[in-house]
Design an enzyme around this catalytic site. Structure first.
Site, mmCIF file in Angstrom:
data_model
loop_
_atom_site.group_PDB
_atom_site.id
_atom_site.type_symbol
_atom_site.label_atom_id
_atom_site.label_comp_id
_atom_site.label_asym_id
_atom_site.label_seq_id
_atom_site.Cartn_x
_atom_site.Cartn_y
_atom_site.Cartn_z
ATOM 1 N N HIS A 27 5.145 2.052 -7.949
ATOM 2 C CA HIS A 27 4.204 0.927 -7.939
ATOM 3 C C HIS A 27 3.352 0.940 -9.203
ATOM 4 O O HIS A 27 3.166 -0.087 -9.863
ATOM 5 C CB HIS A 27 3.246 1.020 -6.741
ATOM 6 C CG HIS A 27 3.885 0.828 -5.419
ATOM 7 N ND1 HIS A 27 3.999 1.861 -4.517
ATOM 8 C CD2 HIS A 27 4.423 -0.263 -4.832
ATOM 9 C CE1 HIS A 27 4.581 1.402 -3.416
ATOM 10 N NE2 HIS A 27 4.859 0.122 -3.589
ATOM 11 N N GLY A 46 0.827 -1.200 0.000
ATOM 12 C CA GLY A 46 0.000 0.000 0.000
ATOM 13 C C GLY A 46 0.860 1.248 0.000
ATOM 14 O O GLY A 46 2.045 1.207 -0.337
#
Length: 142
Positions: free
Chosen positions: A57, A51
């Site tokens: 990412h 996260g």
């Protein structure tokens, strides 16, 4: 087939026409059912995260698509095993709604965000402690 990004095999284009509606699941069983429902020649790209997503990412999602993955799965799991005794697991930023929105916008098909209990069952007892390996590797580099 699970594809690792950047490898020779990843450059091969897949013939699958898997179409997966955007799905968020917190259940390993539901995720497994989704995977088993895909055609056998489906190439799945995996983008594992804890996260607190950033551009790096999201670039992995784009790389999975560029490498020919038919389905891209993003995971969001803050792994307590990745925190040392003096690191604050409880203070690690958690923004699941924002992470899901970012993964969806980047092109992820499935988001798997399991709870700790799903990943570490009550009977879980196995951990790897690399003490000695790290030291010997550092010494070898001197």
């Amino acid at each position: 087939m699970l594809r690792r990004l950047g490898g020779v095999a990843a450059r091969r284009r897949c013939l699958s026409t898997a179409a997966v509606p955007f799905t968020v699941t917190h259940s390993l069983e539901e995720y497994q059912a989704l995977r088993h429902g895909l055609p056998g020649n489906t190439v799945v790209g995996l983008v594992p995260t804890m996260g607190a997503l950033h551009a790096g990412h999201l670039s992995l999602v784009l790389a999975a698509r560029a490498d020919g993955c038919d389905v891209v799965v993003g995971t969001v799991f803050v792994n307590p095993a990745q925190f040392g005794p003096n690191e604050d697991f409880d203070r690690y930023p958690r923004s699941l709604d924002s992470d899901v929105a970012g993964l969806k916008e980047a092109g992820v098909d499935i988001v798997l965000a399991p709870p700790r209990e799903a990943m570490y069952r009550a009977s879980h007892r196995t951990y790897v402690d690399p003490v000695g390996i790290v030291e010997s590797t550092a010494e070898a580099g001197k």
